[in-house]
Design a protein around this motif. Structure first.
Motif, mmCIF file in Angstrom:
data_model
loop_
_atom_site.group_PDB
_atom_site.id
_atom_site.type_symbol
_atom_site.label_atom_id
_atom_site.label_comp_id
_atom_site.label_asym_id
_atom_site.label_seq_id
_atom_site.Cartn_x
_atom_site.Cartn_y
_atom_site.Cartn_z
ATOM 1 N N ASP A 120 0.792 -0.801 -0.198
ATOM 2 C CA ASP A 120 -0.071 0.022 -0.043
ATOM 3 C C ASP A 120 0.849 1.680 -0.076
ATOM 4 O O ASP A 120 0.396 2.173 0.219
ATOM 5 C CB ASP A 120 -1.043 -0.299 1.330
ATOM 6 C CG ASP A 120 -2.369 -0.906 0.970
ATOM 7 O OD1 ASP A 120 -2.562 -1.052 -0.089
ATOM 8 O OD2 ASP A 120 -3.058 -1.651 2.460
ATOM 9 N N LYS A 121 1.852 1.600 -0.092
ATOM 10 C CA LYS A 121 2.606 2.847 -0.010
ATOM 11 C C LYS A 121 2.735 2.835 1.153
ATOM 12 O O LYS A 121 2.438 4.452 1.531
ATOM 13 C CB LYS A 121 2.575 3.156 -1.275
ATOM 14 C CG LYS A 121 4.386 4.478 -1.011
ATOM 15 C CD LYS A 121 3.392 4.984 -2.778
ATOM 16 C CE LYS A 121 5.024 6.255 -2.726
ATOM 17 N NZ LYS A 121 5.661 5.454 -4.168
ATOM 18 N N THR A 122 2.939 2.414 2.942
ATOM 19 C CA THR A 122 2.602 2.800 3.921
ATOM 20 C C THR A 122 4.055 2.284 4.844
ATOM 21 O O THR A 122 4.973 1.448 4.278
ATOM 22 C CB THR A 122 1.936 2.400 4.654
ATOM 23 O OG1 THR A 122 1.857 1.241 4.994
ATOM 24 C CG2 THR A 122 0.545 2.807 3.463
ATOM 25 N N LEU A 165 5.938 2.538 -5.562
ATOM 26 C CA LEU A 165 4.648 1.828 -5.450
ATOM 27 C C LEU A 165 3.532 3.050 -6.228
ATOM 28 O O LEU A 165 4.353 3.971 -6.068
ATOM 29 C CB LEU A 165 4.190 1.352 -4.321
ATOM 30 C CG LEU A 165 5.356 -0.306 -3.662
ATOM 31 C CD1 LEU A 165 5.440 -0.538 -2.368
ATOM 32 C CD2 LEU A 165 4.769 -1.359 -4.546
ATOM 33 N N ILE A 166 2.099 2.567 -5.956
ATOM 34 C CA ILE A 166 1.516 3.067 -5.642
ATOM 35 C C ILE A 166 0.554 3.886 -4.280
ATOM 36 O O ILE A 166 0.160 2.093 -4.730
ATOM 37 C CB ILE A 166 0.189 3.099 -7.067
ATOM 38 C CG1 ILE A 166 0.818 3.843 -8.154
ATOM 39 C CG2 ILE A 166 -1.016 4.244 -7.288
ATOM 40 C CD1 ILE A 166 -0.087 2.932 -9.772
ATOM 41 N N ALA A 167 0.716 4.514 -3.928
ATOM 42 C CA ALA A 167 -0.415 4.227 -2.563
ATOM 43 C C ALA A 167 -1.930 4.406 -2.723
ATOM 44 O O ALA A 167 -2.445 4.530 -3.811
ATOM 45 C CB ALA A 167 0.390 6.014 -2.487
ATOM 46 N N ARG A 168 -1.583 3.265 -1.918
ATOM 47 C CA ARG A 168 -3.407 3.110 -1.995
ATOM 48 C C ARG A 168 -4.193 3.405 0.016
ATOM 49 O O ARG A 168 -4.957 3.298 -0.079
ATOM 50 C CB ARG A 168 -3.819 1.669 -1.752
ATOM 51 C CG ARG A 168 -2.758 1.336 -3.414
ATOM 52 C CD ARG A 168 -3.318 0.110 -3.577
ATOM 53 N NE ARG A 168 -3.096 -1.379 -2.346
ATOM 54 C CZ ARG A 168 -2.048 -1.935 -2.814
ATOM 55 N NH1 ARG A 168 -1.638 -1.988 -4.318
ATOM 56 N NH2 ARG A 168 -1.753 -2.841 -1.909
ATOM 57 N N LYS A 169 -2.893 3.831 0.471
ATOM 58 C CA LYS A 169 -3.501 4.531 1.652
ATOM 59 C C LYS A 169 -2.847 5.983 1.985
ATOM 60 O O LYS A 169 -1.882 6.363 1.502
ATOM 61 C CB LYS A 169 -3.573 3.616 2.838
ATOM 62 C CG LYS A 169 -3.526 2.148 2.845
ATOM 63 C CD LYS A 169 -5.287 2.160 3.646
ATOM 64 C CE LYS A 169 -6.153 0.747 3.433
ATOM 65 N NZ LYS A 169 -7.330 1.313 3.682
ATOM 66 N N GLY A 170 -3.823 6.904 3.014
ATOM 67 C CA GLY A 170 -2.931 8.402 3.558
ATOM 68 C C GLY A 170 -3.299 8.897 2.628
ATOM 69 O O GLY A 170 -3.861 8.743 1.300
ATOM 70 N N ARG A 171 -3.122 10.152 2.723
ATOM 71 C CA ARG A 171 -3.254 11.562 1.860
ATOM 72 C C ARG A 171 -2.432 10.839 0.298
ATOM 73 O O ARG A 171 -2.390 11.342 -0.435
ATOM 74 C CB ARG A 171 -2.259 12.604 2.792
ATOM 75 C CG ARG A 171 -2.379 13.473 1.275
ATOM 76 C CD ARG A 171 -1.687 15.000 2.182
ATOM 77 N NE ARG A 171 -2.252 16.231 1.567
ATOM 78 C CZ ARG A 171 -3.327 16.245 1.958
ATOM 79 N NH1 ARG A 171 -4.714 16.253 2.331
ATOM 80 N NH2 ARG A 171 -3.261 18.425 0.707
ATOM 81 N N ALA A 172 -1.182 10.051 0.462
ATOM 82 C CA ALA A 172 -0.536 10.303 -0.747
ATOM 83 C C ALA A 172 -1.339 9.646 -1.941
ATOM 84 O O ALA A 172 -0.793 9.352 -2.871
ATOM 85 C CB ALA A 172 0.823 8.973 -0.773
ATOM 86 N N GLU A 177 -1.578 7.415 -8.871
ATOM 87 C CA GLU A 177 -0.109 7.277 -10.056
ATOM 88 C C GLU A 177 0.664 8.270 -9.833
ATOM 89 O O GLU A 177 1.729 7.762 -9.866
ATOM 90 C CB GLU A 177 -0.796 6.797 -11.887
ATOM 91 C CG GLU A 177 -1.154 6.096 -12.122
ATOM 92 C CD GLU A 177 -2.225 6.235 -12.084
ATOM 93 O OE1 GLU A 177 -2.701 6.626 -11.254
ATOM 94 O OE2 GLU A 177 -3.665 5.048 -12.193
ATOM 95 N N ARG A 178 0.845 9.376 -9.497
ATOM 96 C CA ARG A 178 1.584 10.297 -9.566
ATOM 97 C C ARG A 178 2.283 9.948 -7.928
ATOM 98 O O ARG A 178 3.592 10.581 -7.895
ATOM 99 C CB ARG A 178 1.197 11.750 -9.089
ATOM 100 C CG ARG A 178 0.623 11.994 -10.697
ATOM 101 C CD ARG A 178 -0.020 13.751 -10.626
ATOM 102 N NE ARG A 178 -1.917 13.594 -9.729
ATOM 103 C CZ ARG A 178 -1.101 14.775 -9.360
ATOM 104 N NH1 ARG A 178 -1.676 15.752 -8.935
ATOM 105 N NH2 ARG A 178 -3.356 13.837 -9.059
ATOM 106 N N SER A 179 1.512 9.093 -6.766
ATOM 107 C CA SER A 179 2.816 9.092 -6.205
ATOM 108 C C SER A 179 3.963 8.159 -6.810
ATOM 109 O O SER A 179 4.467 7.677 -5.690
ATOM 110 C CB SER A 179 1.631 7.847 -4.735
ATOM 111 O OG SER A 179 1.405 7.018 -5.895
#
Length: 205
Positions: A120-122, A165-172, A177-179
């Motif tokens: 999730d990119k956390t 990774l593409i963020a799936r949680k939080g503000r990111a 896709e820009r994350s």
């Protein structure tokens, strides 16, 4: 434990701007500032508390971070440390299995609080490989320092692996896709804090 918390405060202060810059790219640009303030408050609370059990010191850190750190970092790290404290109970001398237990409890606390999974990119992307590496090292008969080192190395590798990774949680996650193309600041700070544990334990038998 007191040395770990003090070394964490030092290293977070040293990397404060780096964490701010990482968070500016995909978040609120406050991760480094918030953590630095929180761990500075922990330092103040530790004065005179070195004689407490490891769990007691972790609980002090947890409550201080929860009350003094804004954003997601305070609740997440506070919950992690609180769960870790609970796992230790009245233990006064931490062995390799205790390290695995406290890291597992900390990771589970982060997951419960943030509802994130690996990928999730956390910070879970740093905590989970750290727990797995620590468990493998302990089962192989590694010392406390070696278990911590395995955890820290895996956490840092996990943090590096968040970049594509593409963020799936939080503000990111708002960036979709820009994350991608940026490190997750929470995963990076997790690696720093676990490396601080290695450095703090390095001089111990």
């Amino acid at each position: 434990m007191a040395d770990w918390l003090r070394e964490s405060a030092r290293v977070i202060g040293e990397h404060r701007q780096e964490l701010i810059d990482l968070d500016r790219a995909i978040g609120d640009a406050d991760h480094g500032e918030n953590l630095d303030r929180g761990f500075s408050a922990v330092l103040a609370k530790l004065d005179g508390a070195d004689s407490g059990t490891p769990a007691a010191l972790l609980k002090i850190a947890a409550m201080t971070l929860m009350s003094s750190v804004g954003g997601a970092a305070g609740p997440l790290y506070g919950t992690a440390f609180l769960r870790a404290a609970t796992s230790l109970g009245d233990t006064e001398r931490i062995g390799p299995d205790d390290v695995v237990g406290l890291l597992t409890a900390a990771r589970d606390g982060v997951v419960a609080r943030g509802k994130a999974e690996p990928g999730d990119k956390t910070m879970v992307d740093a905590w989970t490989p750290a727990v797995e590496a620590a468990g493998t090292a302990a089962m192989a008969g590694a010392s406390v320092v070696e278990v911590l080192a395995a955890a820290a190395n895996a956490a840092n590798a996990g943090a590096t692996a968040t970049e594509p990774l593409i963020a799936r949680k939080g503000r990111a996650s708002y960036l979709a896709e820009r994350s991608a193309g940026h490190l997750d600041p929470g995963a990076v700070s997790t690696g720093l804090i676990l490396q601080a544990a290695v450095d703090a334990a390095g001089g111990q038998p």
